[in-house]
Design a protein around this motif. Sequence first.
Motif, PDB file in Angstrom:
ATOM      1  N   SER A  29       0.888  -1.327   0.043  1.00 59.55           N
ATOM      2  CA  SER A  29      -0.093   0.054  -0.084  1.00 59.55           C
ATOM      3  C   SER A  29       0.779   1.459   0.191  1.00 59.55           C
ATOM      4  O   SER A  29       0.378   2.347  -0.256  1.00 59.55           O
ATOM      5  CB  SER A  29      -0.975  -0.081   1.212  1.00 59.55           C
ATOM      6  N   ASN A  33       0.222   2.941  -7.287  1.00 54.81           N
ATOM      7  CA  ASN A  33      -0.569   1.884  -8.221  1.00 54.81           C
ATOM      8  C   ASN A  33      -0.011   1.631  -9.368  1.00 54.81           C
ATOM      9  O   ASN A  33      -0.103   0.323  -9.741  1.00 54.81           O
ATOM     10  CB  ASN A  33      -2.029   2.565  -8.415  1.00 54.81           C
ATOM     11  N   ASN A  34       0.816   2.598 -10.157  1.00 56.39           N
ATOM     12  CA  ASN A  34       1.143   2.017 -11.504  1.00 56.39           C
ATOM     13  C   ASN A  34       2.598   1.314 -11.298  1.00 56.39           C
ATOM     14  O   ASN A  34       3.114   1.113 -12.171  1.00 56.39           O
ATOM     15  CB  ASN A  34       1.455   3.285 -12.306  1.00 56.39           C
ATOM     16  N   LEU A  93      -2.685  -5.279   0.520  1.00 50.75           N
ATOM     17  CA  LEU A  93      -3.619  -4.921  -0.669  1.00 50.75           C
ATOM     18  C   LEU A  93      -4.271  -6.162  -1.423  1.00 50.75           C
ATOM     19  O   LEU A  93      -3.411  -6.737  -2.146  1.00 50.75           O
ATOM     20  CB  LEU A  93      -2.616  -3.955  -1.554  1.00 50.75           C
ATOM     21  N   TRP A  98      -6.581  -3.307  -5.591  1.00 46.80           N
ATOM     22  CA  TRP A  98      -5.712  -2.833  -6.526  1.00 46.80           C
ATOM     23  C   TRP A  98      -6.265  -2.578  -7.938  1.00 46.80           C
ATOM     24  O   TRP A  98      -5.938  -1.573  -8.594  1.00 46.80           O
ATOM     25  CB  TRP A  98      -4.369  -3.739  -6.703  1.00 46.80           C
ATOM     26  N   GLN A 101      -8.323   0.666  -7.807  1.00 50.88           N
ATOM     27  CA  GLN A 101      -7.666   1.800  -7.778  1.00 50.88           C
ATOM     28  C   GLN A 101      -6.768   2.073  -9.236  1.00 50.88           C
ATOM     29  O   GLN A 101      -6.708   3.269  -9.474  1.00 50.88           O
ATOM     30  CB  GLN A 101      -6.248   1.493  -7.023  1.00 50.88           C
ATOM     31  N   ARG A 102      -6.680   0.975  -9.693  1.00 53.98           N
ATOM     32  CA  ARG A 102      -5.853   1.161 -11.354  1.00 53.98           C
ATOM     33  C   ARG A 102      -7.017   1.801 -12.081  1.00 53.98           C
ATOM     34  O   ARG A 102      -6.696   2.824 -12.996  1.00 53.98           O
ATOM     35  CB  ARG A 102      -5.326  -0.070 -11.901  1.00 53.98           C
TER      36      ARG A 102
END
Length: 271
Positions: A29, A33-34, A93, A98, A101-102
Motif C-alpha cells: 500500500s 498503483n502504477n 492490498l 488494486w 485503484q488502477r
Amino acid sequence: MAPSTDVACKRKRRTRTKNISALAPLALSSLPNNQIELTPGAEHLVCPACKTWCPITGMGGTTPKLVPHHTDPAGTLDTRWCANTNRRITADLTVERWAAQRAEVAAEAGARRPTRVLRKVPTPAVPALSQLRPVEPTADSARAAFEQHRVRCSVCAGEVRRCRDGQRLYVEYLWRQNQEPKRLREQAVERAARGVEERALTRTAPAVRAKAWKDVGRAVDEADTARREPLAGARPPIHGIEVPEGDRPLPQGRSAEQTLANNPVRKRRPS
C-alpha cells in the motif's frame, strides 16, 4: 569463453532460497498503483532501490518477498545484488482493491488528457486577378462598352473616324450581335433540358417517397401504438392543491404612527 554481454541470460522467476533480508518489510500500500502488478501468477513491483520490475515470490504463502536481482548486464564480473534482494513484502492490498485503484487512476488520467484538437477549416485562397474568369460579354454589353468609349474619346465622337480601341470595340460589338441568335438558341436548349430533368424528378418523387414510407411504416405504427399504451406500473399524475380563483386580497398597510410606535430604536419625540 565468457558469455556475450549483448543478450541477457534467462533468470529464474521463482527462487526457492530461504534467505530473508534484514530490511523492514515493504508494504504494497505504500507504493504507487502504477508500480505494482498483482495479476495472479504474474506478481511484480518496481524495486524502490534499483527502479526495476522484480517478481514477487511466495505471494500465496506466508512469506512473500522479492527475488534476488541486480541491474548489471549478463556476464558482468563481480556483480552486486540489489539491496532489496529477498526483502519481505507485506501483502496489505488485495487484488480487487488494486484493480479498483488502477481503474480510478486510469479514469483520472483520461480526464487530464487534452481533448482532440479540431483543426479549423482553412479559408480558401482568393484567386488572383489573372485567374478570374470574366463573364462572357453579350451584344448588349459590347454595345455599352463601345458607347462609353465614344463618349470619352474625341476621335470616335463622330461617325467617320475611329481610333484603334474604338475600332476594336466596334468590331467586337458587330461580332457579338451576329452571334446573339446562336447564344439565345443554346440557352433555350439548355433550359429545355433542365426542365425535362426537373419534370422527371417531379414525377418520380411521389413513388420514391411512398416506397420510403412503406419501408418504415410498420416501425412507425408500432412506435405510435406503444406510445398510446400506458406504462406498466406507472403512477397516476400527481395533482396539487386547489388554487382559489379571483383576485388575491392585498394586506392592509400600516400607518406611520403604528410604524413609529412599534420601532424599539427610533422613538417619537414628545410634542
